[in-house]
Each structure stands twice: as C-alpha cells, then as structure tokens.
Design a protein around this motif. Sequence first.
Motif, PDB file in Angstrom:
ATOM      1  N   ILE A 102       0.864  -1.183   0.000  1.00 20.73           N
ATOM      2  CA  ILE A 102       0.000   0.000   0.000  1.00 20.73           C
ATOM      3  C   ILE A 102       0.896   1.227   0.000  1.00 20.73           C
ATOM      4  CG2 ILE A 102      -1.827   1.230   1.218  1.00 20.73           C
ATOM      5  CD1 ILE A 102      -2.690  -1.348   2.469  1.00 20.73           C
ATOM      6  N   ASP A 103       0.717   2.101  -1.032  1.00 19.47           N
ATOM      7  CA  ASP A 103       1.562   3.290  -1.096  1.00 19.47           C
ATOM      8  C   ASP A 103       0.924   4.448  -0.342  1.00 19.47           C
ATOM      9  OD1 ASP A 103      -0.380   4.437  -2.729  1.00 19.47           O
ATOM     10  OD2 ASP A 103       0.706   4.062  -4.591  1.00 19.47           O
ATOM     11  N   ALA A 104       1.604   5.593  -0.364  1.00 19.71           N
ATOM     12  CA  ALA A 104       1.164   6.738   0.432  1.00 19.71           C
ATOM     13  C   ALA A 104      -0.183   7.282  -0.025  1.00 19.71           C
ATOM     14  CB  ALA A 104       2.224   7.844   0.369  1.00 19.71           C
ATOM     15  N   GLN A 105      -0.561   7.019  -1.289  1.00 20.15           N
ATOM     16  CA  GLN A 105      -1.859   7.498  -1.807  1.00 20.15           C
ATOM     17  C   GLN A 105      -2.982   6.484  -1.568  1.00 20.15           C
ATOM     18  OE1 GLN A 105       1.086   7.839  -3.782  1.00 20.15           O
ATOM     19  NE2 GLN A 105       1.171   9.869  -2.845  1.00 20.15           N
ATOM     20  N   GLY A 106      -2.684   5.378  -0.908  1.00 16.40           N
ATOM     21  CA  GLY A 106      -3.710   4.364  -0.650  1.00 16.40           C
ATOM     22  C   GLY A 106      -3.905   3.395  -1.802  1.00 16.40           C
ATOM     23  N   VAL A 107      -3.026   3.440  -2.812  1.00 14.57           N
ATOM     24  CA  VAL A 107      -3.117   2.500  -3.934  1.00 14.57           C
ATOM     25  C   VAL A 107      -2.495   1.174  -3.513  1.00 14.57           C
ATOM     26  CG1 VAL A 107      -2.440   2.023  -6.319  1.00 14.57           C
ATOM     27  CG2 VAL A 107      -3.065   4.349  -5.620  1.00 14.57           C
ATOM     28  N   VAL A 108      -3.207   0.077  -3.796  1.00 13.65           N
ATOM     29  CA  VAL A 108      -2.722  -1.259  -3.441  1.00 13.65           C
ATOM     30  C   VAL A 108      -2.027  -1.862  -4.654  1.00 13.65           C
ATOM     31  CG1 VAL A 108      -3.341  -3.514  -2.531  1.00 13.65           C
ATOM     32  CG2 VAL A 108      -4.653  -1.508  -1.863  1.00 13.65           C
ATOM     33  N   TRP A 109      -0.861  -2.464  -4.418  1.00  7.17           N
ATOM     34  CA  TRP A 109      -0.079  -3.080  -5.485  1.00  7.17           C
ATOM     35  C   TRP A 109       0.102  -4.554  -5.174  1.00  7.17           C
ATOM     36  CZ3 TRP A 109       1.506   0.021  -9.571  1.00  7.17           C
ATOM     37  CH2 TRP A 109       1.387   1.412  -9.371  1.00  7.17           C
ATOM     38  N   VAL A 110      -0.323  -5.417  -6.102  1.00 11.02           N
ATOM     39  CA  VAL A 110      -0.132  -6.865  -5.948  1.00 11.02           C
ATOM     40  C   VAL A 110       1.240  -7.218  -6.493  1.00 11.02           C
ATOM     41  CG1 VAL A 110      -1.009  -9.157  -6.535  1.00 11.02           C
ATOM     42  CG2 VAL A 110      -2.601  -7.253  -6.227  1.00 11.02           C
ATOM     43  N   THR A 111       2.002  -7.970  -5.689  1.00  9.69           N
ATOM     44  CA  THR A 111       3.357  -8.324  -6.095  1.00  9.69           C
ATOM     45  C   THR A 111       3.590  -9.806  -5.874  1.00  9.69           C
ATOM     46  OG1 THR A 111       5.691  -7.738  -5.808  1.00  9.69           O
ATOM     47  CG2 THR A 111       4.340  -7.826  -3.822  1.00  9.69           C
ATOM     48  N   ASP A 112       4.773 -10.260  -6.204  1.00 11.81           N
ATOM     49  CA  ASP A 112       5.244 -11.626  -5.950  1.00 11.81           C
ATOM     50  C   ASP A 112       4.403 -12.667  -6.673  1.00 11.81           C
ATOM     51  OD1 ASP A 112       6.659 -13.755  -5.084  1.00 11.81           O
ATOM     52  OD2 ASP A 112       6.544 -13.269  -2.959  1.00 11.81           O
ATOM     53  N   PHE A 113       4.602 -12.762  -7.988  1.00 14.07           N
ATOM     54  CA  PHE A 113       3.937 -13.784  -8.777  1.00 14.07           C
ATOM     55  C   PHE A 113       4.800 -15.043  -8.901  1.00 14.07           C
ATOM     56  CE2 PHE A 113       1.299 -10.263  -9.833  1.00 14.07           C
ATOM     57  CZ  PHE A 113       0.098 -10.796 -10.243  1.00 14.07           C
ATOM     58  N   GLY A 114       5.646 -15.292  -7.883  1.00 12.11           N
ATOM     59  CA  GLY A 114       6.549 -16.438  -7.937  1.00 12.11           C
ATOM     60  C   GLY A 114       5.848 -17.768  -7.967  1.00 12.11           C
TER      61      GLY A 114
END
Length: 721
Positions: free
Chosen positions: A219-231
């Motif tokens: 979650i960044d400072a603007q409240g945007v959620v980022w999905v990561t780690d597609f391992g």
Amino acid sequence: MDHNFEDESLWLLVNEFVERKQRGEWPTIEEYCNSHPHLATQIKDLFPTLELVETMQPSSQASPGGILDHFPPPESIGDYRVIREIGRGGMGVVYEAEQESLKRRVALKVLPRNARDSDVVQARFLREARAAAQMHHTNIVPVFEVGEAKNYFFYAMQLIDGKSLDLVLDELNHNRGKGGTDEFMQLAAATSLQVAEALDYAHGRGIIHRDIKPANLLIDAQGVVWVTDFGLAKTEEEGMTRTGDFLGTLRYMAPERFKGKCDERADIYALGLTLYELLVQRPAFDSPDRLQLIDLINRTDPPPPSSLDRRIPRDLETIVLKSIDKDPDSRYPTAREMADDLRRYLDEEPIKARRHSVVELLYRWSKRNKGMAAAFSAIGILLTAVAIGSSLAAAKFHAQNELIRRNATLAAMRLEEISRLSDSQRVEDLNNEAEQMWPATPENVEAFEQWIEDAEGLISRLHGHETDLAALRKRASSYSTQNAGSKISSWQFDDPALHWQHKTLSRLVNDIHALESDDPQVSVLASIRKRLQFARTVQQRTIDDYLLEWDHACKSIADSEECPQYKGLTIKPQLGLVPLGRDPDSGLWEFAHLETGAIPIRREGKLFLNDDTGLVFVLIPGGTFLMGAAPLELGIHFSANAPTEEEYLVISDVEPHSFASELTLLPGDQVISINGRRILAELDLENLVSDLGSGDMMRFEVLRDSIAQHLEAEIPANVDP
C-alpha cells in the motif's frame, strides 16, 4: 483430523510412509492402497495431508534462503547500482537500486546464480518475472526489465513507496481499537476492491496468483494497493498443479488445494481471508502445528466477523463469508463479481451476494459432521412441528395485511416505471458524456471514475429490467418471428400503455447490454475503462519512463545546428507521446502516440509498422504553407484580333507576380507554340493547361522582335487540374 489409529497396521503404515518421504524416496498413495486394500479408505483420507506436510517441511538440501543468508549485497548488477536491501525471502533478495542509464529508482529482485542448483527455484523465479512482465494494471507492480548479469538472475520493477499489508496488520494489533470504525470498514473494502480488480485482470490473461496474502500486497502513500510476488503464479498453459506441489502460505490456502485442485476461486478465497483478517485483526485459522492447521482449514468455519466485532456491517460480512466458503462453487465465480459487490457496498447499494439460510448452514454442517448430524435429527423433527404450528398462527394475520400488500405493490409498480424512465435517460446522458471525455489525462481520472460508477450502477439493475420485460411480454396479445432462428421481431399489445412500456423497456435492456460488453469497439463502458487505465499511467509510461529520451529530443530540436529546420524551437515533454528519434530522410522528429497502439520499432532509421502500431506524430517546423489545390492561372492576356494561319496570338498584357511573369513573357510577344502545340485561340490554351499540374514543365516558343525565344518553367506546387 480425528484418526484414532485403532488399527495398529495403519499406524505402522503412517510411520513407514513418513520415513520414506524423509529419506528422499517417492512412495505413492496408489501404491499403498493397492498393497493394503482393506485400509484404502483411511489411506486416501489421511495420506494426502501427510504428503503435503512433508512437502512443506524445510529441505535438508541447500535452500535459496540459506544461500541468500550468506550472500553479500552486490555493488551493482548490470545497469543497476544497488543502494540498499529492502526485503528478502525464499525467492530472492529485493534491493532498492538506481538504473544508471535512465537515472530512475527501481526495486531490483535478485536471485544468485548459485541458486541455479535448484531447478525448481530458478523456474519459479523466471516464472514470476514472466508472469508479472506481461501484465499492465494499475494495481499490479509493473516489471521494466528481466535479465541475467554476472552471477545473478534479476528483474527490475517499479519501486513502491509504501508498506506491505502484513505490517499494517501488525500496527493494528499493537493499537487495538483503531479498527471497527465506519472509515476503517470503508478502507478495508476499498483495499480489497483494488486487489479483486487486479486479480480479475490477471485471471483474464490466464494467470492465477496462488499466493495472495497480506505480505504480497503493498500500500503506497496514496492508498493504492499493489499486488506483487507472482513467484507461485500458474498460467493456463502450465495445466493443473502437480500432486504434492502445494505452495503458498498454508494459512491462506483454499481447502480444495489440499486435493491438488486450484483455479481462480482459490485466489478469491485467499483475498476473502485477507479481508477477514483485516476486519477482525486476527487470522481466520491459526495453529503452530501444520497438521492441526490443515484440519482447521478443511473441517471448520471461522467465526463470523460480526461475532468478533459487532460493528462490522452485515453486507461486508456477507461478502467475506461468500468468498471464503469451503465449497468453491458457492464462492464468487470470478474476481470481477467480488469486486462488483465490494463497489456496491462502498456506494451503499444492495450487494448481490445473499446470506445463507439456517437450512443451508445446517446442511453444510451435516455434510462435514455426519455423526453428530444423525444425533440431532430428532431435534430437527421437533423444530419442523413447531414451524407448522407457527405457520397456522400466521395465517390468521395474512388476510388483514393483504390490502396493505396490494397498495404497496401498486406503489412499487409506479416507482419501477419512474426508475425505467430515469435509467433510459441516464443511458443516453452517459453516451453523450463519454463523447466529451477526452483526453485520457490524469486530470480527468476523477471524471472517468464517476462515469464508470454511474454505468455500473445501471448494469446492476439490468436483471430487474429483464425480469420486468419477460413479465410484460407474457401479457402480449401476439408476436411475430423472423426466419433466422425463429427470433421474435415484434410484440403486439392491445393496451397502448403496455405497448409504450414494452418499447421503452426493450430499448433500455438493449442499451445496457451494449454498455456492459467487454469490447472497447462496441461498449462505451469498456472504452472509458481503457481511457481510465491509460490516464492513471500516462505520466509514468510516457514521461517518467522516458526522461532521457525526452531530454535528448528537447535539446536536439532546440539545437539550430543539429536541426536547422526548427530554428531553435524550445519544447517540453508532451504527455501521451514517446520520442522515436529523427526521420533519416526529412530530419524531422517523430513521436509515438501511446494511447492509439504499440510503439513502432526503428530499424536502420526507418519505422516498421504493423496492425498493433499506434499513430506516429511528426513535429513540423513552424511557418506558413498553402493547403488545398488550385488550377493553374497563367496570367496572360491576348490582343482581340484573331490570328490567321500565318499569324500568331499576340500577348497584350502580363499580370505581375503570375506564372507568365516567372516565364519572363512580355507584352508584344507572339506565341508560336506551348509544349510543341500550335495555339490559334484562347480555347486551345485553356485545353492545354487543363491537363497540367504540380511538377509539370511548360515550354513557350515565342517571337520577340522577330527573334525566336524559347522559355520554360516548372509548374509550382499546389496546382492540380
């Protein structure tokens, strides 16, 4: 799992199976069932879980984590200068780094070449990079580059200034009481909505994440959620998960994964558990013992969130419980439908998911607890008898309420008609607004989002309109059909009011169906979603990611020696355009328009275009020019006397600044021929000139002071017969 091991032979088989697994052997469940058929049922029930636990135990061999623990941080990897470590795990170390050629900060995920000793680890690392690199979504961390340098595999991705959701949960656990507010519930739902939309995007491209959990959501400072780690991501081409290949964090695994099954609904289940944990600030399932945790996941339901915090809204709880249902068929079938219900909750609209009735919950419980269900059957019969008595008592009041019900029904019908008229007008308004919603730039993001919310609100009411339309058609007096597929082409009603209602409702249903199409060429909604996605990323994708290219373009254009045709023109980076360099022939700068398609490739100076290529803009030097074509005006006037065979037409006047003056024709010149053709009258001249245009030559043969003169000139540009 309540196995009492009353049969000593079963206990011995369990120990033998586990010991063989630990020795590195590959015993199969089928092998044990065939050799001990009298215990096949117990073996099939118990051994898959034993196999899973052994698969997830730490290996005695060198693991990637062990390699990484003793691996010093590198100073640089390829084009990337390492700044600091920001995270590590079994799939590599993540550094903050600077890409020196572009002077931008990135997150660099690195796997040492030593880890190539494990083919599985290498394959998963490369699969993660490939899966993430092919996705471009607002809530999925974008990958810039995948490569290999020195002793490393690596891939570079956007550096997110924020924290993972598991750290947010830790902070909440240390500050009890901060959850539960209306604002917090809205934030939890909005966070899950962004993840659901990212999953819908990934699933639409055949990619299942398989490891959705708080640690993989940033979650960044603007409240945007980022999905990561597609391992651990699985693509459609890879087929189903192999038996025993149970990966991901155990606590968030869907029950069907313990049977080797995994599809998009497993990601929905994991997201539901994440939302559950966010709401109640504790895991849905928790145990330090792997076997006990697996048993909890398979055989028990977590407490309803509202039983742990009464402030949790009923609709939000319903969304959670539907997404974490143990039966995959009872969950949301797609991440899009889960996202739609979360959006309805945020918009304070009715959600589509419904709560399970008492009968449904009792049936589900009895399937998992057959013994206890039988013991309670007598109580069920008693409850049925009580229900019958209650219904007899209720009948007494039914007649008294019938009149009220009828009046309410009439009022509801009037409201439905008003709603239909309102929705019909709203569809027309939305289509008109969409035509004005340009360009796709960041300042229009809010307008795009509001438009989409309004459109999705219309779509959510489509089912009700279709139901009303079907009911209305049952009242038709007749209808006619077309030959192709016996499709009904028209409906007739005796009542003009019903005919008008049918016409209005049919048009509304058709308009909403067109609105909800996924094809941007057909659906205005799909087109606006595409514009919104572009507007959210256009600054990054056309300015921030091309800072060096823009710097070179601006300096080149302003350099009078390098680009003299621009005369020192000063420009700044243009949102939506990507510099392509100068055309080798014209020397003019060219730019790709990213919103209209892919960026073309330049080979040996020339641009190569295909069906996916977008528009290419050329920077034209400033100045004036003529647009459009005009007929050739010679600017010659002849004397009135008509010539004979022995005489020639005599020029009486030449207009200044005309084509005749460029030829240096003079009054008194006698015209012998033009382009080898004898001219006896002005009509001959008009016929000749009517066939000539830009680039053609005109050759005059004249007598001037009785001396033959030959004059010629090229017809100027912008002349077309």
